[in-house]
Design a protein around this motif. Structure first.
Motif, PDB file in Angstrom:
ATOM      1  N   THR A 169      18.417  62.794  -7.238  1.00 36.30           N
ATOM      2  CA  THR A 169      18.448  64.252  -7.203  1.00 36.30           C
ATOM      3  C   THR A 169      19.698  64.740  -6.469  1.00 36.30           C
ATOM      4  OG1 THR A 169      17.140  64.302  -5.172  1.00 36.30           O
ATOM      5  CG2 THR A 169      15.941  64.438  -7.250  1.00 36.30           C
ATOM      6  N   TRP A 170      20.145  65.928  -6.844  1.00 31.92           N
ATOM      7  CA  TRP A 170      21.340  66.523  -6.242  1.00 31.92           C
ATOM      8  C   TRP A 170      20.975  67.177  -4.923  1.00 31.92           C
ATOM      9  CZ3 TRP A 170      26.168  65.733  -7.849  1.00 31.92           C
ATOM     10  CH2 TRP A 170      26.344  65.203  -9.123  1.00 31.92           C
ATOM     11  N   LYS A 171      21.808  66.956  -3.915  1.00 31.53           N
ATOM     12  CA  LYS A 171      21.634  67.569  -2.598  1.00 31.53           C
ATOM     13  C   LYS A 171      22.725  68.612  -2.407  1.00 31.53           C
ATOM     14  CE  LYS A 171      20.107  63.190  -0.715  1.00 31.53           C
ATOM     15  NZ  LYS A 171      20.442  62.083   0.161  1.00 31.53           N
ATOM     16  N   THR A 172      22.348  69.761  -1.914  1.00 28.69           N
ATOM     17  CA  THR A 172      23.316  70.806  -1.618  1.00 28.69           C
ATOM     18  C   THR A 172      23.978  70.494  -0.283  1.00 28.69           C
ATOM     19  OG1 THR A 172      21.973  72.428  -2.773  1.00 28.69           O
ATOM     20  CG2 THR A 172      23.651  73.271  -1.258  1.00 28.69           C
ATOM     21  N   LEU A 173      25.295  70.327  -0.306  1.00 29.96           N
ATOM     22  CA  LEU A 173      26.040  70.083   0.924  1.00 29.96           C
ATOM     23  C   LEU A 173      26.670  71.362   1.468  1.00 29.96           C
ATOM     24  CD1 LEU A 173      27.859  66.761  -0.003  1.00 29.96           C
ATOM     25  CD2 LEU A 173      25.713  67.050   1.233  1.00 29.96           C
ATOM     26  N   TYR A 174      27.075  72.251   0.558  1.00 28.91           N
ATOM     27  CA  TYR A 174      27.738  73.478   0.997  1.00 28.91           C
ATOM     28  C   TYR A 174      27.647  74.534  -0.100  1.00 28.91           C
ATOM     29  CZ  TYR A 174      31.411  76.713   2.430  1.00 28.91           C
ATOM     30  OH  TYR A 174      32.104  77.836   2.793  1.00 28.91           O
ATOM     31  N   GLN A 175      27.352  75.767   0.306  1.00 28.56           N
ATOM     32  CA  GLN A 175      27.385  76.901  -0.610  1.00 28.56           C
ATOM     33  C   GLN A 175      27.995  78.096   0.107  1.00 28.56           C
ATOM     34  OE1 GLN A 175      23.253  77.433  -1.831  1.00 28.56           O
ATOM     35  NE2 GLN A 175      23.760  76.601  -3.831  1.00 28.56           N
ATOM     36  N   PHE A 176      28.822  78.830  -0.614  1.00 30.26           N
ATOM     37  CA  PHE A 176      29.383  80.078  -0.110  1.00 30.26           C
ATOM     38  C   PHE A 176      29.117  81.158  -1.135  1.00 30.26           C
ATOM     39  CE2 PHE A 176      32.705  83.270   0.034  1.00 30.26           C
ATOM     40  CZ  PHE A 176      32.671  83.633   1.371  1.00 30.26           C
ATOM     41  N   ASP A 177      28.432  82.216  -0.717  1.00 29.98           N
ATOM     42  CA  ASP A 177      28.085  83.335  -1.586  1.00 29.98           C
ATOM     43  C   ASP A 177      28.902  84.552  -1.148  1.00 29.98           C
ATOM     44  OD1 ASP A 177      26.962  85.577  -2.803  1.00 29.98           O
ATOM     45  OD2 ASP A 177      24.896  84.899  -2.491  1.00 29.98           O
ATOM     46  N   PRO A 178      29.855  85.017  -1.962  1.00 31.92           N
ATOM     47  CA  PRO A 178      30.686  86.146  -1.567  1.00 31.92           C
ATOM     48  C   PRO A 178      29.893  87.441  -1.376  1.00 31.92           C
ATOM     49  CG  PRO A 178      31.110  85.571  -3.846  1.00 31.92           C
ATOM     50  CD  PRO A 178      30.217  84.521  -3.287  1.00 31.92           C
ATOM     51  N   ASP A 179      28.780  87.604  -2.084  1.00 37.16           N
ATOM     52  CA  ASP A 179      27.969  88.803  -1.895  1.00 37.16           C
ATOM     53  C   ASP A 179      27.366  88.834  -0.492  1.00 37.16           C
ATOM     54  OD1 ASP A 179      28.489  89.688  -4.494  1.00 37.16           O
ATOM     55  OD2 ASP A 179      26.748  88.615  -5.296  1.00 37.16           O
ATOM     56  N   VAL A 180      26.867  87.701  -0.042  1.00 38.77           N
ATOM     57  CA  VAL A 180      26.294  87.612   1.300  1.00 38.77           C
ATOM     58  C   VAL A 180      27.389  87.778   2.359  1.00 38.77           C
ATOM     59  CG1 VAL A 180      25.141  86.059   2.936  1.00 38.77           C
ATOM     60  CG2 VAL A 180      24.345  86.190   0.568  1.00 38.77           C
ATOM     61  N   ALA A 181      28.571  87.213   2.088  1.00 36.08           N
ATOM     62  CA  ALA A 181      29.684  87.279   3.038  1.00 36.08           C
ATOM     63  C   ALA A 181      30.370  88.650   3.045  1.00 36.08           C
ATOM     64  CB  ALA A 181      30.709  86.202   2.714  1.00 36.08           C
ATOM     65  N   GLY A 182      30.078  89.469   2.025  1.00 39.59           N
ATOM     66  CA  GLY A 182      30.707  90.782   1.942  1.00 39.59           C
ATOM     67  C   GLY A 182      32.153  90.741   1.462  1.00 39.59           C
ATOM     68  N   THR A 183      32.500  89.712   0.705  1.00 36.35           N
ATOM     69  CA  THR A 183      33.857  89.589   0.171  1.00 36.35           C
ATOM     70  C   THR A 183      33.860  89.938  -1.313  1.00 36.35           C
ATOM     71  OG1 THR A 183      33.598  87.229  -0.274  1.00 36.35           O
ATOM     72  CG2 THR A 183      34.476  87.847   1.890  1.00 36.35           C
ATOM     73  N   ASN A 184      35.055  90.041  -1.890  1.00 37.11           N
ATOM     74  CA  ASN A 184      35.172  90.426  -3.294  1.00 37.11           C
ATOM     75  C   ASN A 184      36.435  89.808  -3.885  1.00 37.11           C
ATOM     76  OD1 ASN A 184      37.419  92.163  -2.622  1.00 37.11           O
ATOM     77  ND2 ASN A 184      35.903  93.612  -1.832  1.00 37.11           N
ATOM     78  N   VAL A 185      36.760  90.187  -5.108  1.00 39.09           N
ATOM     79  CA  VAL A 185      37.884  89.594  -5.828  1.00 39.09           C
ATOM     80  C   VAL A 185      39.209  89.761  -5.079  1.00 39.09           C
ATOM     81  CG1 VAL A 185      38.367  91.601  -7.277  1.00 39.09           C
ATOM     82  CG2 VAL A 185      38.857  89.299  -8.140  1.00 39.09           C
ATOM     83  N   ASN A 186      39.331  90.763  -4.242  1.00 34.09           N
ATOM     84  CA  ASN A 186      40.564  90.947  -3.458  1.00 34.09           C
ATOM     85  C   ASN A 186      40.867  89.751  -2.569  1.00 34.09           C
ATOM     86  OD1 ASN A 186      41.106  93.496  -4.524  1.00 34.09           O
ATOM     87  ND2 ASN A 186      39.818  94.496  -2.987  1.00 34.09           N
ATOM     88  N   TYR A 187      39.836  88.979  -2.201  1.00 29.65           N
ATOM     89  CA  TYR A 187      40.030  87.831  -1.311  1.00 29.65           C
ATOM     90  C   TYR A 187      40.743  86.667  -2.000  1.00 29.65           C
ATOM     91  CZ  TYR A 187      37.574  89.929   2.560  1.00 29.65           C
ATOM     92  OH  TYR A 187      37.239  90.736   3.621  1.00 29.65           O
ATOM     93  N   LEU A 188      41.040  86.799  -3.279  1.00 29.88           N
ATOM     94  CA  LEU A 188      41.866  85.797  -3.960  1.00 29.88           C
ATOM     95  C   LEU A 188      43.344  85.959  -3.606  1.00 29.88           C
ATOM     96  CD1 LEU A 188      40.306  85.774  -7.538  1.00 29.88           C
ATOM     97  CD2 LEU A 188      40.016  84.069  -5.736  1.00 29.88           C
ATOM     98  N   PHE A 189      43.730  87.138  -3.155  1.00 34.50           N
ATOM     99  CA  PHE A 189      45.130  87.362  -2.817  1.00 34.50           C
ATOM    100  C   PHE A 189      45.485  86.644  -1.519  1.00 34.50           C
ATOM    101  CE2 PHE A 189      44.260  90.830  -5.739  1.00 34.50           C
ATOM    102  CZ  PHE A 189      45.388  90.787  -6.539  1.00 34.50           C
ATOM    103  N   PRO A 190      46.709  86.116  -1.425  1.00 35.36           N
ATOM    104  CA  PRO A 190      47.079  85.257  -0.295  1.00 35.36           C
ATOM    105  C   PRO A 190      47.081  85.950   1.067  1.00 35.36           C
ATOM    106  CG  PRO A 190      48.972  85.661  -1.730  1.00 35.36           C
ATOM    107  CD  PRO A 190      47.775  86.233  -2.410  1.00 35.36           C
ATOM    108  N   TRP A 191      47.100  87.268   1.105  1.00 39.55           N
ATOM    109  CA  TRP A 191      47.118  87.923   2.416  1.00 39.55           C
ATOM    110  C   TRP A 191      45.724  88.054   3.031  1.00 39.55           C
ATOM    111  CZ3 TRP A 191      49.400  90.178  -1.918  1.00 39.55           C
ATOM    112  CH2 TRP A 191      48.638  91.108  -2.599  1.00 39.55           C
ATOM    113  N   TYR A 192      44.672  87.679   2.281  1.00 44.19           N
ATOM    114  CA  TYR A 192      43.324  87.632   2.841  1.00 44.19           C
ATOM    115  C   TYR A 192      43.067  86.228   3.391  1.00 44.19           C
ATOM    116  CZ  TYR A 192      41.982  92.167   0.987  1.00 44.19           C
ATOM    117  OH  TYR A 192      41.892  93.507   0.743  1.00 44.19           O
ATOM    118  N   PRO A 193      42.337  86.116   4.492  1.00 48.34           N
ATOM    119  CA  PRO A 193      42.122  84.799   5.086  1.00 48.34           C
ATOM    120  C   PRO A 193      41.184  83.926   4.257  1.00 48.34           C
ATOM    121  CG  PRO A 193      40.796  86.436   6.220  1.00 48.34           C
ATOM    122  CD  PRO A 193      41.657  87.181   5.241  1.00 48.34           C
ATOM    123  N   ASN A 194      41.422  82.623   4.315  1.00 49.07           N
ATOM    124  CA  ASN A 194      40.514  81.667   3.689  1.00 49.07           C
ATOM    125  C   ASN A 194      39.328  81.418   4.598  1.00 49.07           C
ATOM    126  OD1 ASN A 194      42.145  81.369   1.490  1.00 49.07           O
ATOM    127  ND2 ASN A 194      42.846  79.329   1.974  1.00 49.07           N
TER     128      ASN A 194
END
Length: 75
Positions: free
Chosen positions: A43-68
């Protein structure tokens, strides 16, 4: 408008004989990022998940001036 920005990510994985997996790295804070692991076809085990909705981020965070998002996980 030029080409859309890239989805940038960099992960490093270290899997111990005991089965513990260590993940470190970073990724854009959009879109979802997920890392799973399966042992010998089991069975597959979840090691890491990041949900942009929960984090409050959006497509703008793809631009390099937003932090990773930096990650350091051990499971």
């Amino acid at each position: 408008m030029g080409a859309p920005p890239n989805i940038d990510y960099s992960y490093s994985l270290n899997i111990q004989k005991s089965g513990v997996t260590y993940i470190s790295g970073s990724h854009d804070q959009y879109p979802w990022h997920e890392i799973y692991r399966s042992d010998n076809g089991g069975t597959w085990k979840t090691l890491y998940q990041f949900d942009p909705d929960v984090a409050g981020t959006n497509v703008n965070y793809l631009f390099p001036w937003y932090p990773n998002k930096k990650i350091a996980v051990g499971k």
